[in-house]
Design a protein around this motif. Structure first.
Motif, PDB file in Angstrom:
ATOM      1  N   ARG A   2       0.732  -1.217  -0.021  1.00 43.01           N
ATOM      2  CA  ARG A   2      -0.122  -0.010   0.020  1.00 43.01           C
ATOM      3  C   ARG A   2       0.955   1.329   0.075  1.00 43.01           C
ATOM      4  N   CYS A   3       0.652   2.206  -1.035  1.00 38.51           N
ATOM      5  CA  CYS A   3       1.220   3.531  -0.865  1.00 38.51           C
ATOM      6  C   CYS A   3       1.304   4.288   0.240  1.00 38.51           C
ATOM      7  N   PRO A   4       2.362   4.750   0.700  1.00 36.61           N
ATOM      8  CA  PRO A   4       2.207   5.483   2.018  1.00 36.61           C
ATOM      9  C   PRO A   4       1.759   6.882   1.945  1.00 36.61           C
ATOM     10  N   PHE A   5       1.694   7.357   0.713  1.00 36.49           N
ATOM     11  CA  PHE A   5       1.246   8.797   0.528  1.00 36.49           C
ATOM     12  C   PHE A   5      -0.223   8.971   0.232  1.00 36.49           C
ATOM     13  N   CYS A   6      -0.800   8.072  -0.540  1.00 37.28           N
ATOM     14  CA  CYS A   6      -2.090   8.132  -1.038  1.00 37.28           C
ATOM     15  C   CYS A   6      -2.894   6.783  -0.483  1.00 37.28           C
ATOM     16  N   ALA A   7      -2.385   5.815   0.135  1.00 35.78           N
ATOM     17  CA  ALA A   7      -2.891   4.638   0.575  1.00 35.78           C
ATOM     18  C   ALA A   7      -3.657   3.687  -0.675  1.00 35.78           C
ATOM     19  N   HIS A   8      -3.243   3.903  -1.847  1.00 37.34           N
ATOM     20  CA  HIS A   8      -3.551   3.020  -2.847  1.00 37.34           C
ATOM     21  C   HIS A   8      -3.101   1.671  -2.699  1.00 37.34           C
ATOM     22  N   GLU A   9      -3.778   0.648  -3.120  1.00 40.38           N
ATOM     23  CA  GLU A   9      -3.308  -0.623  -2.668  1.00 40.38           C
ATOM     24  C   GLU A   9      -2.300  -1.286  -3.532  1.00 40.38           C
ATOM     25  N   GLN A  30       6.861   2.077  -7.247  1.00 46.29           N
ATOM     26  CA  GLN A  30       6.003   3.256  -7.664  1.00 46.29           C
ATOM     27  C   GLN A  30       4.534   3.046  -7.599  1.00 46.29           C
ATOM     28  N   CYS A  31       3.909   3.996  -6.981  1.00 46.59           N
ATOM     29  CA  CYS A  31       2.292   3.760  -6.746  1.00 46.59           C
ATOM     30  C   CYS A  31       1.599   4.128  -7.955  1.00 46.59           C
ATOM     31  N   GLU A  32       0.893   3.137  -8.262  1.00 44.14           N
ATOM     32  CA  GLU A  32      -0.064   3.010  -9.359  1.00 44.14           C
ATOM     33  C   GLU A  32      -1.195   4.174  -9.235  1.00 44.14           C
ATOM     34  N   GLY A  33      -1.269   4.402  -8.196  1.00 45.09           N
ATOM     35  CA  GLY A  33      -2.165   5.748  -7.894  1.00 45.09           C
ATOM     36  C   GLY A  33      -1.749   6.969  -8.155  1.00 45.09           C
ATOM     37  N   CYS A  34      -0.759   7.508  -7.495  1.00 48.11           N
ATOM     38  CA  CYS A  34      -0.243   9.046  -7.343  1.00 48.11           C
ATOM     39  C   CYS A  34       0.858   9.043  -7.950  1.00 48.11           C
ATOM     40  N   GLY A  35       1.605   7.838  -8.234  1.00 46.61           N
ATOM     41  CA  GLY A  35       2.975   7.929  -9.005  1.00 46.61           C
ATOM     42  C   GLY A  35       3.964   8.168  -7.956  1.00 46.61           C
TER      43      GLY A  35
HETATM   44 ZN   LIG Z   1      -0.052   6.760  -3.989  1.00 47.22          ZN
END
Ligand SMILES: [Zn+2]
Length: 158
Positions: A2-9, A30-35
């Motif tokens: 899980r992304c520590p910045f936006c919590a995207h899974e 790299q987060c697939e949500g916020c990059g």
């Molecule tokens: Zn993110």
């Protein structure tokens, strides 16, 4: 992860490589949500260890907590990250092979102190001054004694 910045899974692994001592795999993700990019570490864990803080306070052993206190204690002391990693890995290995599943937090603290004592006297004093509970005058005397030994040793070197 899980992304520590936006919590995207979901995150993508961009790079994966072992650390120098081969005991850890470091992954750039790299987060697939916020990059956002972040790093995760994969380490061998031989067994589950529970740290006992008091009768009713127990928590799973968390290496990152020791990593953090060691790096704080060693701040600006010119100690290589690898030396700190080895210190913490050594402690973790000792705990995992001790045959006990519940370890008093006091013992973990003492192991960190012993390790730092051998590594750097300033880091040791920093850690000890945060860690030590000076409720007993006897403890304080023993600690102050060991600190003055170290300071004396350092003066000899200079
Ligand atoms: Zn993110």
């Amino acid at each position: 992860m899980r992304c520590p910045f936006c919590a995207h899974e979901d995150s993508q692994v961009k790079d994966s490589r072992p650390t120098e001592d081969g005991a850890t795999i470091r992954r750039r993700r790299q987060c697939e949500g916020c990059g956002a990019r972040f790093t995760t570490f994969e380490r061998i864990q031989l067994r589950e260890i529970t740290v006992v803080k008091s009768e009713d306070r127990k928590e799973p052993f968390d290496r990152s907590k020791i990593d953090l206190s060691v790096s704080l204690a060693c701040r600006k002391r010119g100690i290589a990250q690898e030396q700190m990693d080895q210190l913490v890995s050594g402690i973790q290995r000792q705990l995992e092979t001790s045959g006990e599943t519940e370890i008093p937090s006091k013992r973990v603290g003492e192991m960190v102190m012993d390790g730092l004592k051998a590594l750097d006297s300033v880091a040791y004093i920093r850690f000890a001054s945060v860690y030590k509970d000076f409720t007993e005058a006897k403890d304080f005397e023993a600690f102050a004694g060991s600190v003055s030994d170290i300071v004396a040793k350092d003066t000899d070197k200079a």
